[in-house]
Design a protein around this motif. Structure first.
Motif, PDB file in Angstrom:
ATOM      1  N   LEU A  27     -40.105  58.925   0.664  1.00 31.50           N
ATOM      2  CA  LEU A  27     -39.882  58.714  -0.814  1.00 31.50           C
ATOM      3  C   LEU A  27     -40.955  59.304  -1.448  1.00 31.50           C
ATOM      4  O   LEU A  27     -40.930  60.005  -2.676  1.00 31.50           O
ATOM      5  CB  LEU A  27     -39.794  57.234  -1.113  1.00 31.50           C
ATOM      6  N   GLN A  28     -42.211  59.577  -1.116  1.00 41.55           N
ATOM      7  CA  GLN A  28     -43.343  60.020  -1.603  1.00 41.55           C
ATOM      8  C   GLN A  28     -43.123  61.602  -1.780  1.00 41.55           C
ATOM      9  O   GLN A  28     -43.403  62.146  -2.757  1.00 41.55           O
ATOM     10  CB  GLN A  28     -44.653  59.699  -1.099  1.00 41.55           C
ATOM     11  N   GLY A  29     -42.673  62.083  -0.642  1.00 41.70           N
ATOM     12  CA  GLY A  29     -42.237  63.559  -0.731  1.00 41.70           C
ATOM     13  C   GLY A  29     -41.091  63.733  -1.666  1.00 41.70           C
ATOM     14  O   GLY A  29     -41.374  65.013  -2.666  1.00 41.70           O
ATOM     15  N   ILE A  30     -40.243  63.236  -1.813  1.00 43.32           N
ATOM     16  CA  ILE A  30     -39.158  63.240  -2.913  1.00 43.32           C
ATOM     17  C   ILE A  30     -39.754  63.142  -4.441  1.00 43.32           C
ATOM     18  O   ILE A  30     -39.386  64.074  -5.086  1.00 43.32           O
ATOM     19  CB  ILE A  30     -37.963  62.503  -2.638  1.00 43.32           C
ATOM     20  N   ALA A  31     -40.613  62.255  -4.448  1.00 46.39           N
ATOM     21  CA  ALA A  31     -41.149  61.851  -5.841  1.00 46.39           C
ATOM     22  C   ALA A  31     -41.969  63.130  -6.114  1.00 46.39           C
ATOM     23  O   ALA A  31     -41.910  63.628  -7.352  1.00 46.39           O
ATOM     24  CB  ALA A  31     -41.959  60.542  -5.988  1.00 46.39           C
ATOM     25  N   GLU A  79     -32.651  62.097 -17.595  1.00 48.35           N
ATOM     26  CA  GLU A  79     -32.066  61.613 -16.584  1.00 48.35           C
ATOM     27  C   GLU A  79     -33.111  61.763 -15.178  1.00 48.35           C
ATOM     28  O   GLU A  79     -33.408  60.802 -14.581  1.00 48.35           O
ATOM     29  CB  GLU A  79     -30.777  61.801 -16.130  1.00 48.35           C
ATOM     30  N   ARG A  80     -33.531  62.815 -15.115  1.00 46.38           N
ATOM     31  CA  ARG A  80     -34.453  63.161 -14.050  1.00 46.38           C
ATOM     32  C   ARG A  80     -35.662  62.332 -14.215  1.00 46.38           C
ATOM     33  O   ARG A  80     -36.236  61.886 -13.117  1.00 46.38           O
ATOM     34  CB  ARG A  80     -34.781  64.570 -14.049  1.00 46.38           C
ATOM     35  N   TYR A  81     -36.203  62.248 -15.369  1.00 45.94           N
ATOM     36  CA  TYR A  81     -37.390  61.568 -15.517  1.00 45.94           C
ATOM     37  C   TYR A  81     -37.359  60.209 -15.266  1.00 45.94           C
ATOM     38  O   TYR A  81     -38.181  59.486 -14.619  1.00 45.94           O
ATOM     39  CB  TYR A  81     -37.973  61.937 -17.064  1.00 45.94           C
ATOM     40  N   ALA A  82     -36.294  59.644 -15.805  1.00 50.06           N
ATOM     41  CA  ALA A  82     -35.839  58.148 -15.519  1.00 50.06           C
ATOM     42  C   ALA A  82     -35.803  57.948 -14.131  1.00 50.06           C
ATOM     43  O   ALA A  82     -36.232  56.813 -13.798  1.00 50.06           O
ATOM     44  CB  ALA A  82     -34.662  57.541 -16.499  1.00 50.06           C
ATOM     45  N   LEU A  83     -35.001  58.531 -13.431  1.00 49.38           N
ATOM     46  CA  LEU A  83     -34.973  58.349 -11.903  1.00 49.38           C
ATOM     47  C   LEU A  83     -36.240  58.544 -11.259  1.00 49.38           C
ATOM     48  O   LEU A  83     -36.519  57.938 -10.150  1.00 49.38           O
ATOM     49  CB  LEU A  83     -33.884  59.364 -11.353  1.00 49.38           C
ATOM     50  N   ALA A  84     -37.088  59.564 -11.675  1.00 49.79           N
ATOM     51  CA  ALA A  84     -38.274  59.957 -10.995  1.00 49.79           C
ATOM     52  C   ALA A  84     -39.178  58.649 -11.298  1.00 49.79           C
ATOM     53  O   ALA A  84     -39.791  58.054 -10.432  1.00 49.79           O
ATOM     54  CB  ALA A  84     -39.082  61.006 -11.776  1.00 49.79           C
ATOM     55  N   GLN A  85     -39.177  57.974 -12.547  1.00 47.57           N
ATOM     56  CA  GLN A  85     -40.048  56.693 -12.892  1.00 47.57           C
ATOM     57  C   GLN A  85     -39.560  55.464 -11.738  1.00 47.57           C
ATOM     58  O   GLN A  85     -40.330  54.760 -11.625  1.00 47.57           O
ATOM     59  CB  GLN A  85     -39.956  56.446 -14.367  1.00 47.57           C
ATOM     60  N   GLN A  86     -38.345  55.418 -11.643  1.00 51.37           N
ATOM     61  CA  GLN A  86     -37.772  54.345 -10.921  1.00 51.37           C
ATOM     62  C   GLN A  86     -38.184  54.697  -9.422  1.00 51.37           C
ATOM     63  O   GLN A  86     -38.412  53.708  -8.885  1.00 51.37           O
ATOM     64  CB  GLN A  86     -36.259  54.278 -11.083  1.00 51.37           C
ATOM     65  N   LEU A  87     -38.133  55.866  -8.771  1.00 47.81           N
ATOM     66  CA  LEU A  87     -38.674  56.188  -7.789  1.00 47.81           C
ATOM     67  C   LEU A  87     -40.206  55.668  -7.565  1.00 47.81           C
ATOM     68  O   LEU A  87     -40.587  55.365  -6.634  1.00 47.81           O
ATOM     69  CB  LEU A  87     -38.481  57.512  -7.290  1.00 47.81           C
ATOM     70  N   GLN A  88     -40.892  55.944  -8.464  1.00 48.89           N
ATOM     71  CA  GLN A  88     -42.249  55.493  -8.556  1.00 48.89           C
ATOM     72  C   GLN A  88     -42.526  54.269  -8.404  1.00 48.89           C
ATOM     73  O   GLN A  88     -43.459  53.616  -7.840  1.00 48.89           O
ATOM     74  CB  GLN A  88     -43.020  56.148  -9.707  1.00 48.89           C
TER      75      GLN A  88
END
Length: 346
Positions: free
Chosen positions: A170-174, A328-337
């Motif tokens: 998941l860190q690689g994807i983020a 949307e990308r930013y929101a999903l990226a923050q959730q992944l973080q």
């Protein structure tokens, strides 16, 4: 014997003479002759006295049988009293123990007092003195071994590796999603790299989630066992301290120069006190192990099995029919973080 009364008509004189034995036979048999008066009523012979009661002498070697009246009225003999010495434990008050051991815990002093009251110095052998408090010390060793087995369990170590691998994927994807855009006009990269990387990792992500879900019941059992060990160590430390204090007190009562029990008790008191220090010294480490195991169970239950599938579903639904916009990308990226922060093993 009472006179025998015959109420029927007597037989003829000839038959009576034939049936009645002679005087010598009656005397020889020990019987009194019965005289039948006219009219069928027996008469007592004048001058004849009643026979004396027959007394049967007991046979040699046979005890006579006591009558019920005699046995019921007989009194039991009082129990014999053997003179001796009443052995008592060591009588000591709590204030005296507080004055003797001012740094001891109150619970340990109370247990030490009860232990001394149950100890008889005269019957305390040298072997008992040399093994004073050994049972409680062995229990501590068993708890330490059980704690090591939990922390080194295969299920626990494998689950930690699975969580670490999941975090790395998941860190690689983020990192791919949060990488700066190549063009200054775009905040996010327009390539399909992050989505493609997530799609390529779906198989391994699902496999890791399945392994962790299967390991969760065993991890909960280990969690409960470790909690039980921690709850037992605290009262065990009090018990060991009480036995150490009691051993010190008993050694003071004995002559240390002539009684070998005093030296053995002092050695046991020192060893038990050292064991108490080991328990208190490892308190933070045991709490750390408990916290780590609790955190692992929480990560698997709430993050791996709940939050991560929910985030993956959002990404799949958002990218199914169209491309993601920057918001949307930013929101999903923050959730992944946020998921990565929850999965991080401290």
């Amino acid at each position: 014997m009472k006179p025998k009364v015959i109420t029927h008509t007597p037989a003829s004189p000839q038959a009576q003479a034939a049936a009645t034995p002679g005087p010598d036979a009656a005397v020889g048999a020990g019987l009194r002759a019965t005289v039948i008066a006219p009219g069928g009523v027996p008469a007592t012979v004048q001058g004849a006295s009643r026979p004396a009661p027959t007394t049967v002498a007991p046979q040699p070697g046979v005890a006579p049988i006591a009558s019920p009246s005699a046995s019921s009225g007989a009194q039991k003999a009082p129990p014999s009293v053997v003179p001796g010495t009443i052995r008592r434990g060591v009588e000591v008050s709590l204030p005296e123990l507080v004055q003797r051991f001012p740094a001891a815990m109150p619970e340990a002093l109370q247990q030490a007092q009860r232990l001394l009251q149950a100890t008889i110095v005269d019957t305390l052998s040298a072997t008992q003195a040399a093994r004073w408090g050994e049972e409680a010390q062995q229990r501590y060793g068993a708890l330490v071994d059980a704690s090591l087995q939990i922390t080194q369990a295969t299920t626990l170590q494998t689950s930690l590796r699975h969580v670490a691998r999941l975090h790395a994927l998941l860190q690689g994807i983020a990192d791919e999603w949060l990488a700066p855009a190549k063009s200054p006009l775009l905040f996010w990269k327009t390539s399909a790299g992050p989505a493609a990387l997530l799609q390529a990792s779906q198989g391994e992500l699902a496999q890791l989630r399945q392994h962790l879900a299967e390991a969760l019941p065993a991890l909960r059992s280990l969690q409960a066992e470790l909690q039980g060990i921690g709850s037992e160590l605290a009262p065990l430390a009090v018990r060991l301290e009480a036995q150490s204090l009691a051993a010190h007190y008993l050694a003071d009562l004995l002559d240390s120069g002539a009684d070998p029990r005093a030296h053995a008790l002092l050695q046991r008191a020192s060893a038990l006190a050292q064991t108490v220090l080991h328990i208190h010294g490892g308190l933070q480490l045991r709490q750390g192990s408990q916290h780590s195991l609790d955190g692992l169970v929480h990560r698997i239950q709430d993050t791996v099995l709940m939050a991560l599938p929910a985030w993956t579903e959002k990404v799949a639904l958002a990218t199914q029919a169209r491309q993601l916009n920057d918001t949307e990308r930013y929101a999903l990226a923050q959730q992944l973080q946020g998921l990565l922060g929850l999965l991080h093993l401290s």
